[in-house]
Scaffold this motif. Structure first.
Motif, PDB file in Angstrom:
ATOM      1  N   LEU A  18       0.827  -1.204   0.000  1.00 13.78           N
ATOM      2  CA  LEU A  18       0.000   0.000   0.000  1.00 13.78           C
ATOM      3  C   LEU A  18       0.865   1.259   0.000  1.00 13.78           C
ATOM      4  O   LEU A  18       0.535   2.251  -0.664  1.00 13.78           O
ATOM      5  CB  LEU A  18      -0.941  -0.006   1.207  1.00 13.78           C
ATOM      6  N   ARG A  19       1.968   1.219   0.745  1.00 15.95           N
ATOM      7  CA  ARG A  19       2.891   2.356   0.734  1.00 15.95           C
ATOM      8  C   ARG A  19       3.491   2.559  -0.654  1.00 15.95           C
ATOM      9  O   ARG A  19       3.649   3.691  -1.118  1.00 15.95           O
ATOM     10  CB  ARG A  19       4.004   2.140   1.759  1.00 15.95           C
ATOM     11  N   LEU A  21       2.062   1.747  -3.512  1.00 12.63           N
ATOM     12  CA  LEU A  21       1.014   2.308  -4.360  1.00 12.63           C
ATOM     13  C   LEU A  21       0.864   3.809  -4.119  1.00 12.63           C
ATOM     14  O   LEU A  21       0.733   4.599  -5.056  1.00 12.63           O
ATOM     15  CB  LEU A  21      -0.318   1.601  -4.090  1.00 12.63           C
ATOM     16  N   ARG A  22       0.866   4.191  -2.850  1.00 12.51           N
ATOM     17  CA  ARG A  22       0.750   5.620  -2.525  1.00 12.51           C
ATOM     18  C   ARG A  22       1.952   6.394  -3.071  1.00 12.51           C
ATOM     19  O   ARG A  22       1.823   7.517  -3.566  1.00 12.51           O
ATOM     20  CB  ARG A  22       0.650   5.799  -1.016  1.00 12.51           C
ATOM     21  N   TYR A  59      -2.308  -3.094 -11.159  1.00  8.65           N
ATOM     22  CA  TYR A  59      -2.381  -1.823 -10.444  1.00  8.65           C
ATOM     23  C   TYR A  59      -1.328  -0.828 -10.922  1.00  8.65           C
ATOM     24  O   TYR A  59      -1.425   0.365 -10.650  1.00  8.65           O
ATOM     25  CB  TYR A  59      -2.198  -2.042  -8.937  1.00  8.65           C
TER      26      TYR A  59
END
Length: 319
Positions: A18-19, A21-22, A59
Motif C-alpha cells: 500500500l505504501r 502504491l501511494r 495496479y
C-alpha cells in the motif's frame, strides 16, 4: 511450540505494498525499483519484486525505461454508464449501454476463476473507444511467460492477430471496419493477412462464440478468448488466456471449454448484478419497478437469488 507469525508478516507485506502504491501515486512521472526501495527502506531486489507484483495484478504499469507508474484505473476498470464520463464517445464504443449495471468485481473474479481453472495467464480486454482495446486485468503467477509485444493498449494494427481482440472485432462492425480498412500486417509467419480470409475468420468467430490465435501475434504463443456479453447484449469485453502453441495443440478443447464456460458464467453474474440509479446507489427489484428507494446503501446486501418474504424472520432454522 514457536509462535505463528505468518499473519503478522502478511499484514506487514500488505502495508508495504500500500505504501508503494501511494508512492507511485505521488510520482506520476514514474519511479525505478531502486528509487522505490530507497523511499521504502528496502533493497532494489525487494522493490523490483513489489513492482512485478503490482504490474502483474494490473495496479501499475512499466514504461520502456523500466520505471513503474500507477495504473489509470483499478484492474477491473473504471466502469461508468453511457452518458456519464464516456458520454463524448461514439454510441458504438462505450463499455456500458443504458440499463447495464456496472459489473464491479464480477469480471475481476471471472479472470481469477479462469486462471484457477487453467493455470494459464488470464486476461480481461475492454474496447473503450472506436479503435481502442485495453488489457484491464491480468492474472498469472511469476513463472508464466508473457506474450512479447502485448502491452496495456492493443493498437488497431495488431488487433487482427490476437484472439482477445478478434472476438471484439467480430462483435462490432465499427471496430471491424476501422481495423480491416487498413493493410493487415504479418506479425509472424502465421498471421492472417488476406482480407477475405480474415473476414471469414471473424464470421466464424461470431458464429461459434470464441476465437483463438495459434502463434499469429507472437511466435510460440497462442491465445484463446470469448466475449462477455453485457445484459443489454453488447459485446465490448473479452476474457481469455495465453499459453504456448504446444499446449494449445495438446489441450485445445479443454482450454476453449474453460474460456467459454467462464465467459458465460460472467455474463450470468453480470446480468444478476442489481442496477444502480444516477447517483450510483443500488436499486432492488421493487425500486426498479416503482422508482422507490429499496434500502440504505450501507445495509448489507441480500444473498443473490434469495429474497425476504413479508412476515418471515430473517434468521432462524429452515424447515
Amino acid at each position: 511450540m514457536s509462535e505463528d507469525t505468518s499473519g503478522a508478516r502478511s499484514l506487514k507485506t500488505a502495508a508495504m505494498v500500500l505504501r508503494a502504491l501511494r508512492l507511485l501515486g505521488d510520482h506520476p512521472e514514474g519511479l525505478s525499483p531502486a528509487e522505490i526501495g530507497a523511499h521504502l527502506g528496502k533493497s532494489s531486489a525487494t522493490a523490483r519484486y513489489m513492482v512485478n507484483t503490482l504490474v502483474e495484478a494490473g495496479y501499475a504499469r512499466r514504461d520502456a525505461s523500466g520505471r513503474a507508474r500507477l495504473g489509470s484505473a483499478p484492474p477491473w476498470g473504471a466502469w461508468v454508464p453511457a452518458g456519464h464520463a464516456l458520454g463524448d464517445e461514439p454510441a458504438d464504443s462505450p463499455d456500458l449501454q443504458p440499463g447495464d449495471p456496472a459489473p464491479g468485481a464480477v469480471l475481476a473474479e471471472a479472470v481469477t476463476e479462469l486462471y484457477r481453472r487453467t493455470r494459464q495467464r488470464a486476461y480481461l480486454v475492454r474496447r473503450t473507444g472506436t479503435v481502442v482495446a485495453s488489457v484491464s486485468d491480468v492474472r498469472g503467477h511469476q513463472g508464466l511467460a508473457r506474450i512479447p509485444g502485448l502491452d496495456t493498449h492493443i493498437p488497431p494494427e495488431r488487433a487482427h492477430a490476437l484472439a482477445l481482440t478478434k472476438v471484439l472485432l467480430a462483435a462490432s462492425p465499427m471496430y471491424r471496419e476501422a481495423v480491416c480498412g487498413e493493410e493487415l500486417a504479418a506479425l509472424t509467419p502465421r498471421t492472417i493477412t488476406c482480407p477475405v480470409r480474415f473476414a471469414r475468420e471473424l464470421d466464424a468467430v461470431a458464429d461459434r462464440g470464441w476465437a483463438l490465435d495459434d502463434g499469429e501475434f507472437a511466435p510460440g504463443f497462442a491465445t484463446v478468448a470469448a466475449p462477455v456479453t453485457a445484459p443489454s447484449g453488447t459485446s465490448t469485453v473479452a476474457i481469455g488466456l495465453s499459453c504456448s502453441v504446444r499446449r494449445l495443440a495438446g489441450q485445445r478443447d479443454e482450454l476453449v471449454a474453460a474460456v467459454v464456460a467462464v465467459a458465460e458464467q460472467a455474463h450470468r453474474e453480470w446480468a444478476a448484478t442489481p442496477p444502480r440509479d444516477d447517483d450510483g446507489c443500488e436499486l432492488g427489484h421493487d425500486a426498479e419497478r416503482t422508482g422507490t428507494e429499496h434500502r440504505p446503501a450501507d445495509r448489507r446486501p441480500l444473498v443473490r437469488g434469495h429474497r425476504r418474504r413479508p412476515g418471515r424472520a430473517v434468521s432462524g432454522p429452515r424447515r
